[in-house]
Design a protein around this motif. Structure first.
Motif, short mmCIF file in Angstrom:
data_model
loop_
_atom_site.label_atom_id
_atom_site.label_comp_id
_atom_site.label_asym_id
_atom_site.label_seq_id
_atom_site.Cartn_x
_atom_site.Cartn_y
_atom_site.Cartn_z
N GLY A 132 -66.64 -7.79 39.97
CA GLY A 132 -66.26 -7.55 39.50
C GLY A 132 -66.94 -6.52 38.03
O GLY A 132 -66.25 -5.67 37.46
N ARG A 133 -67.93 -7.27 38.37
CA ARG A 133 -68.78 -5.83 37.07
C ARG A 133 -69.34 -4.94 38.01
O ARG A 133 -69.61 -3.62 36.84
CB ARG A 133 -69.95 -6.54 37.08
N MET A 134 -69.35 -4.73 38.67
CA MET A 134 -69.47 -3.82 39.62
C MET A 134 -68.42 -2.77 39.75
O MET A 134 -68.45 -1.43 39.50
CB MET A 134 -69.90 -3.87 40.79
N THR A 135 -66.77 -3.39 40.03
CA THR A 135 -66.19 -2.21 39.34
C THR A 135 -66.23 -2.02 38.27
O THR A 135 -65.46 -0.20 38.36
CB THR A 135 -64.68 -3.47 40.04
N HIS A 136 -66.14 -2.61 36.97
CA HIS A 136 -66.21 -1.85 35.91
C HIS A 136 -67.18 -0.64 35.82
O HIS A 136 -66.90 0.19 35.79
CB HIS A 136 -66.52 -2.98 34.95
N TRP A 137 -68.29 -1.14 35.80
CA TRP A 137 -69.45 -0.46 36.51
C TRP A 137 -68.57 0.93 37.17
O TRP A 137 -69.25 2.29 36.08
CB TRP A 137 -70.92 -0.42 36.90
N GLY A 181 -61.99 -4.90 48.15
CA GLY A 181 -61.18 -3.54 47.69
C GLY A 181 -61.02 -2.92 46.57
O GLY A 181 -60.63 -1.28 46.02
N LEU A 182 -60.46 -4.27 45.77
CA LEU A 182 -60.58 -3.43 44.06
C LEU A 182 -62.05 -2.34 43.59
O LEU A 182 -62.13 -1.46 43.04
CB LEU A 182 -60.50 -4.22 43.45
N LEU A 183 -62.58 -3.01 43.86
CA LEU A 183 -64.62 -1.93 43.28
C LEU A 183 -64.15 -1.03 44.28
O LEU A 183 -65.04 0.06 44.16
CB LEU A 183 -65.78 -3.01 43.89
N GLN A 184 -64.11 -1.18 45.31
CA GLN A 184 -63.88 0.64 46.74
C GLN A 184 -63.37 1.47 45.83
O GLN A 184 -63.17 2.74 45.46
CB GLN A 184 -63.32 0.00 48.42
#
Length: 262
Positions: A132-137, A181-184
């Motif tokens: 989740g933190r990576m996705t925000h980044w 998938g959200l990160l992608q």
């Protein structure tokens, strides 16, 4: 052409002989390592320099985790994120001034323990929060970026040896796949492994030490190379050095290499 390799080495000092063998045989321009399991001052800088990899950026810690990027091409440290939010060494980013400022992010995402339930297993929750933190980044990335490493998630049905059998096994659960998938989607990352080896072609990068790897072939695709769309358009090939799993004292992961027209 520029070639970039990623490899969860599972202790760089223990496995330096096979790293040296791989580099002599394949000579990628850049090598990203995960799970180096050493502090920065313990990293074998001299051994890499003797092999032509004079540039090194290391984020290590004692005995666990740790990432390192070594290169023939000049580079400089670009970022260190604590997406685990506990001080563990799981990420380092570098920038290549001579490659139009290309950014290469090297990450070791937590495995997540054995139980796919954050209420019963804190490690699983930490893995989801890390993603989740990576996705925000990733939502804020504004330049060509390559994200590589051990993601500890096999997202597609054909990324594991038995989809149905592993649906409740950490690394292939629907929740992990959805979260990855959200990160992608956050940066429209292109999965280079599947760009060049389209599904459902066999494409594994990890085999457990607990089973004879080649005989039963119970593999999973846990390691990945993702690129920004413009950078992905410059990729020309992607290979998996599966034979290294059969070398003496191997890692349980094998190297992935992508070639770019840079």
């Amino acid at each position: 052409m520029v070639t970039i390799t990623t490899w969860n080495i599972n202790s760089v000092r223990l496995r330096m002989p096979i790293v040296e063998q791989f580099l002599k045989e394949n000579a990628p321009d850049v090598l990203c390592l995960q799970e180096i399991k050493c502090q920065e001052q313990q990293f074998p800088y001299k051994a890499f320099a003797e092999l032509g990899y004079e540039h090194a950026v290391v984020h290590g810690q004692k005995g666990y985790h740790g990432v390192a990027t070594v290169s023939r091409i000049p580079m400089q440290e670009f970022s260190r994120h604590d997406w685990q939010d506990n001080g563990e060494a799981r990420h380092v980013g570098v920038e290549f001034p001579s490659l139009d400022g290309l950014v290469l992010e090297n990450v070791y995402i937590p495995a997540g323990g054995d139980i796919p339930d954050r209420e019963k297993n804190a490690k699983f929750g930490q893995k989801l929060d890390f993603l989740g933190r990576m996705t925000h980044w990733a939502e804020a990335i504004d330049r060509p970026t390559l994200l590589v490493g051990d993601f500890n998630v096999a997202p597609l049905e054909c990324d594991v040896y038995d989809h149905k059998a592993l649906l409740k096994v950490v690394s292939h659960t629907p929740l992990e796949v959805e979260t990855l998938g959200l990160l992608q989607g956050a940066h429209e990352w292109v999965d280079l492994g599947r760009k060049h080896i389209p599904a459902p072609e066999r494409n594994y990068s990890w085999w457990s030490y607990r089973t004879y790897w080649q005989g039963k072939d119970r593999g999973r695709r846990l390691d990945h190379m993702w690129a920004s769309p413009d950078l992905a358009a410059q990729s020309r090939g992607h290979t998996i050095a599966e034979h290294t799993r059969d070398w003496e004292k191997p890692s349980d992961h094998v190297p992935l290499t992508t070639e770019f027209d840079l």
